[in-house]
Design a protein around this motif. Structure first.
Motif, PDB file in Angstrom:
ATOM      1  N   UNK A  83      41.303  15.794 123.669  1.00 52.17           N
ATOM      2  CA  UNK A  83      40.814  14.467 123.289  1.00 52.17           C
ATOM      3  C   UNK A  83      41.993  13.573 122.916  1.00 52.17           C
ATOM      4  N   UNK A  84      42.022  12.384 123.493  1.00 52.54           N
ATOM      5  CA  UNK A  84      43.071  11.403 123.214  1.00 52.54           C
ATOM      6  C   UNK A  84      42.468  10.184 122.536  1.00 52.54           C
ATOM      7  N   UNK A  85      43.070   9.773 121.421  1.00 52.47           N
ATOM      8  CA  UNK A  85      42.698   8.501 120.802  1.00 52.47           C
ATOM      9  C   UNK A  85      43.918   7.589 120.818  1.00 52.47           C
ATOM     10  N   UNK A  86      43.660   6.281 120.825  1.00 54.28           N
ATOM     11  CA  UNK A  86      44.735   5.301 120.977  1.00 54.28           C
ATOM     12  C   UNK A  86      44.864   4.466 119.703  1.00 54.28           C
ATOM     13  N   UNK A  87      46.122   4.139 119.386  1.00 54.79           N
ATOM     14  CA  UNK A  87      46.427   3.463 118.135  1.00 54.79           C
ATOM     15  C   UNK A  87      47.442   2.349 118.359  1.00 54.79           C
ATOM     16  N   UNK A  88      47.373   1.339 117.483  1.00 61.86           N
ATOM     17  CA  UNK A  88      48.307   0.210 117.578  1.00 61.86           C
ATOM     18  C   UNK A  88      48.993   0.012 116.231  1.00 61.86           C
ATOM     19  N   UNK A  89      50.304  -0.230 116.295  1.00 64.27           N
ATOM     20  CA  UNK A  89      51.056  -0.488 115.078  1.00 64.27           C
ATOM     21  C   UNK A  89      52.072  -1.587 115.299  1.00 64.27           C
ATOM     22  N   UNK A  90      52.544  -2.165 114.209  1.00 68.38           N
ATOM     23  CA  UNK A  90      53.508  -3.265 114.282  1.00 68.38           C
ATOM     24  C   UNK A  90      54.948  -2.780 114.166  1.00 68.38           C
ATOM     25  N   UNK A  91      55.151  -1.606 113.621  1.00 72.25           N
ATOM     26  CA  UNK A  91      56.512  -1.084 113.482  1.00 72.25           C
ATOM     27  C   UNK A  91      57.054  -0.692 114.853  1.00 72.25           C
ATOM     28  N   UNK A  92      58.348  -0.416 114.921  1.00 69.86           N
ATOM     29  CA  UNK A  92      58.916   0.062 116.169  1.00 69.86           C
ATOM     30  C   UNK A  92      58.257   1.360 116.592  1.00 69.86           C
TER      31      UNK A  92
END
Length: 350
Positions: free
Chosen positions: A208-217
Motif C-alpha cells: 500500500x502506497x500513500x502520498x504526502x506533501x511537505x514544504x521542507x526540502x
C-alpha cells in the motif's frame, strides 16, 4: 497504488497498518475508523463472488475491502448490502477509480471524476508476485558469489526455490556456477545484464502506497519521516532520489520514497507530526510505501545507511530512481548503476 490517493479525494483517510490491511476513516464529521483487510481480485466482481465471500463468513461492516479491475452495478449493490467495500481500479489501464467504501457510519460512493493513474507509475502486473526468486537475484547482485544454502538463508526461501530461480538464469547465460574450495557457488555471469533482467521482471513492491506533501526540502522530508516512523518503533528505509543523491549525486531529489513496516499499527499521525499532509500522487513530495515484497529491506544481518539514513536494498534504489518523476531519470540511473556495481564487487571480495 493510485487508488489510495483517489480515496483521499473522496474524503476517506487511508492509514496503512500492513501490506494488505488499512485503517479507513471519513475525513469529515464524527470520524469513525474501521480496519479493513484488503483482498485483490484479478477478475471482475459479480454478485456470485460476493455471495461466496459471505459463505466463508460475514465480515463486520467495513472490515473487508475488495480491489477489483471492474464490477457490475449489481455486484456493488450486493457488496454494500453485505458491508463490503469495493474499490474498482484497473491496474493496467487509464480508467478512473470508482466503487463504494463502507464505513461503520456511512457508505461513500466513489465518482467517475476521481483521479486516473499517474502516467509515471508503471502499471501493476496481475498474478502471483515471485518475491522469493527476485530476492535470490537481489542477493547475487549485491553480495556476490554465494552457496545455495547461503542464498536460501538470506532470501528466506527454500533451497529448492533457489534452484528453481537460478535454473532459467543459468540457461540464459545470466548466472554461472563456480567452485571455491570444493564448494559450489553461484555468481552473476554478467552483472549489468542480470540487473537489466531484474529491472524488467520486477513488478514493484506491492502493498500500500500513500502520498504526502511537505514544504521542507525533499531530503529533509525523508529524514523527518524516517525519524518519526522509527521513533514509533517501526522499521523504515529510504529509497529513490534521496538515497541516490547520497550515493551518486546527479540531480536535485524531486520526491522522497520511504518504506515502512508498521506491523499492524496505522501509519499516519507520525507523518502529520513531521509536518507532512496527505496528498494526491501528482503533487506528492513523499511516498510512504508499506511493501508486500520483503526483499526491499537489506539482507538479514546487514545494514545499509548513508549520512545516518537507513537505505533500502540497492536494487530497490535503482528501481525507484528509474520510476521517479523528471526528464533526467535515465541519467540519474546511469550515474547510480556503476556505484552499486562497485559496491557489489567490494562485497564479493570480502
Amino acid at each position: 497504488m493510485h487508488a489510495w490517493a483517489a480515496l483521499l479525494e473522496s474524503g476517506v483517510t487511508v492509514r496503512p497498518t500492513g501490506p494488505a490491511q488499512v485503517e479507513l476513516v471519513a475525513a469529515e464529521g464524527d470520524a469513525v475508523a474501521v480496519t479493513a483487510v484488503v483482498e485483490r481480485r484479478l477478475t471482475a466482481l459479480s454478485p456470485s463472488h460476493v455471495r461466496s465471500h459471505l459463505m466463508q463468513g460475514s465480515p463486520a461492516r467495513g472490515e473487508l475491502l475488495l480491489v477489483v479491475p471492474s464490477a457490475s452495478r449489481a455486484a456493488l449493490d450486493a457488496a454494500a448490502a453485505a458491508g463490503i467495500s469495493v474499490l474498482v481500479a484497473d491496474p493496467t489501464g487509464p480508467s478512473a477509480v470508482t466503487g463504494r467504501i463502507v464505513l461503520p457510519d456511512r457508505t461513500i460512493e466513489l465518482g467517475v471524476d476521481l483521479p486516473r493513474p499517474d502516467a509515471r507509475q508503471p502499471p501493476s502486473r496481475p498474478g502471483r508476485r515471485p518475491w522469493g526468486a527476485l530476492t535470490v537475484v537481489r542477493r547475487l547482485l549485491t553480495a556476490g558469489p554465494a552457496t545455495q544454502v547461503d542464498l536460501g538463508r538470506s532470501a528466506a526461501v527454500s533451497q529448492a526455490r533457489v534452484s528453481q530461480a537460478l535454473s532459467g538464469l543459468v540457461a540464459d547465460g545470466l548466472v554461472r556456477r563456480t567452485a571455491d574450495a570444493g564448494r559450489p557457488r553461484w555468481a552473476p555471469a554478467d552483472w549489468d545484464a542480470l540487473v537489466d533482467w531484474w529491472l524488467t521482471n520486477y513488478p514493484g513492491p506491492g502493498g500500500i502506497t500513500t502520498y504526502w506533501y511537505g514544504l521542507a526540502g525533499v531530503p529533509e522530508q525523508a529524514r523527518a519521516a524516517v525519524a518519526a516512523v522509527s521513533a514509533a518503533g517501526m522499521p523504515a528505509a529510504v529509497s529513490g532520489d534521496v538515497a541516490a543523491d547520497l550515493l551518486a549525486p546527479w540531480r536535485r531529489p524531486g520526491r522522497a520514497v520511504v518504506y515502512a513496516d508498521p506491523s499492524g499499527r496505522p501509519v499516519h499521525d507520525e507523518l502529520t507530526a513531521a509536518e507532512l499532509t496527505p496528498s494526491g500522487a501528482g503533487e506528492a513530495t513523499l511516498e510512504l510505501i508499506v511493501p508486500a515484497d520483503p526483499g526491499v529491506w537489506p539482507a538479514p544481518g546487514t545494514s545499509a545507511a548513508e549520512a545516518d539514513l537507513p537505505l533500502a536494498d540497492p536494487l530497490q534504489l535503482l528501481w525507484d530512481v528509474a520510476r521517479a518523476p523528471g526528464a533526467d531519470v535515465d541519467q540519474a540511473v546511469a550515474a547510480l548503476r556503476p556505484v552499486l556495481k562497485a559496491r557489489a564487487a567490494a562485497a564479493a571480495s570480502r
